[in-house]
Write an enzyme that holds these catalytic residues in place. Sequence first.
Site: not given
Ligand code: S3P
Length: 430
Positions: A312, A339
Site C-alpha cells: 500500500d 486495488k
Molecule cells: C490487506 C491486505 C492487502 C492490502 C489491503 C489490506 C489486509 O491486500 O493491500 O490494503 O488487511 O489484509 P491484498 O491482501 O489483496 O494484497
Amino acid sequence: MRVEPMHRIVGHMAVPGDKSISHRAVLLGALCDGETRVTGFGRSADTEATIEAVRALGITVYEYDDETLHVFGKGLRGLGAPAKPIDCRNAGTLVRLLAGMLAGQEGQRFTLTGDASLSARPMGRVTEPLRLMGAAVESEDGHLPLVIEGRPLHAVTYELPVASAQVKSAILLAGLSADGETTVVEPVPTRDHTELMLAAAGATIVRRQTSVSVRPAARLALGEIEIPGDFSSAAPFIVAATLVPGSELHIHGVNLNPRRTGLLGILARMGANVTVYNRRQIAGEPAGDLEVRSADLVATAVTGAEVPSAIDELPLFVLAASCAHGDSVLRGAGELRAKESDRIEATADALRALGQHVRAVDDGFRIRGVPARPHGGRIASRGDHRIAMLGAIAALASRRGVEIEDAECVAVSFPGFFELLDSLRREAAE
Ligand code: S3P
C-alpha cells in the site's frame, strides 16, 4: 482541495489505529464467545462498514467513543443472515474476510455487495479456494455481488496464486469451521495479522516458513485488544519529512510488523534517515516510535519479494524515487492494478502531472530521479484514498502546490488526514 508546499516538517504526531487490525478485531470479535473490548480502533469509512456488517449479522457493537468499541460476539456459528444484502462499500478486506467467515454458517444465505470500485475488483481469488472447501459461493463472473449459502466445509491445502493477505485470511477464517487442518501456502509472506489475532483468541495456528495452518476451533475469546497506529497512515508523513528539507518529525505508537514495513527497508537503501526508538509490543505485534529527518535519496530497484510488505506504500516509494539521484525501477507489483484504483496508472498519471518522470510498465514503474522539488499542478485521485494522500505529500515537497480532485476519499482510511497536515503546518510556523 489545494495543498500548499511546506518549508519544513517538524513536531510530534500519532496516526489512527491500524486499519487491517481494526477490521479483524471487529470481525473476529463477532466470532468470539462474549465481549471483546477494542481500544485504539482506527475509525474510517472502511472500518465503519465492518461495524455495520457485523451489526447486520446480529452482533451488538457499543461505540463508547471514536476509538473504543465493545463487540458482543455470538460464537463461531452464531451469525444470523440479514434480510438485505450486506454493503461492504469500498472495503476489500471486509468483503474478502467476511466471505470466509460466512461460508461455513450452515443453513444461512448471505449476499455481499459494494461500491463501484469494489464491484470492479476480482473476487474469484476468494470464491475459488472457498469452493474447493465445499462452500456454495456464487459471483457475477468473478465480481460482486457474492451470494453465499453456508455449508459444512472441508479442510484443504491451498497454494495462493497471488500473494494476498485478504485471500489467506478468508481461507483461515473458513478453516475455523472445517473438518480438519486447513493450510495456506504463500508464494511470498504477506501480513500476518489474522494468524496472530486468531492465536491470541485461542485458535490452534501452526506457522511454517512458507505456510500457515489453522485447526477447527470450538470457541474463541479475545478479551481486550489495543490497536497500534497504522504504518500505512504513517508512511505518507515518513516520505514527506524525508523529502522536505530541514524536517524532523516524530511519529509515535506505530505498528512495525515486519510484514508491513517494507517501505522502511527500501527507504533505508535509498539513504533515508528514519530511526526507530521505544520498541515495544502492542496487541502482540511489534510497535515503536519513529524519528524521520530529511535526506538526499539515491535510486534503488524493488522486486517482487519486497512487494507484499510495502504494497500500500508503493505509490509513495515511486514519489520518493522520482526525487532521488538516479533511475529506479519497481517490478513484480502487478497487484497494484487490482486495488481501489489501477494504482500503476493512477500513480504514473498523478506524478507525471506534477512534472515527475515516471513511466508505467505492466507490473510496475520505471522512474527517472530528479533530485529537486516536484513542480506541482493538479491530480485526479480517481476516488482512491492512497492516491489522494500521494498527491498531498507530493504537494508538501513541491514548488507550487497541488490541487487534488476528489480529495475527500482520504476518509476511506484516514478521515483526519488533512487536519493532521494543518496541525503540522501550524507547528512549522511557530
Ligand atoms: C490487506 C491486505 C492487502 C492490502 C489491503 C489490506 C489486509 O491486500 O493491500 O490494503 O488487511 O489484509 P491484498 O491482501 O489483496 O494484497
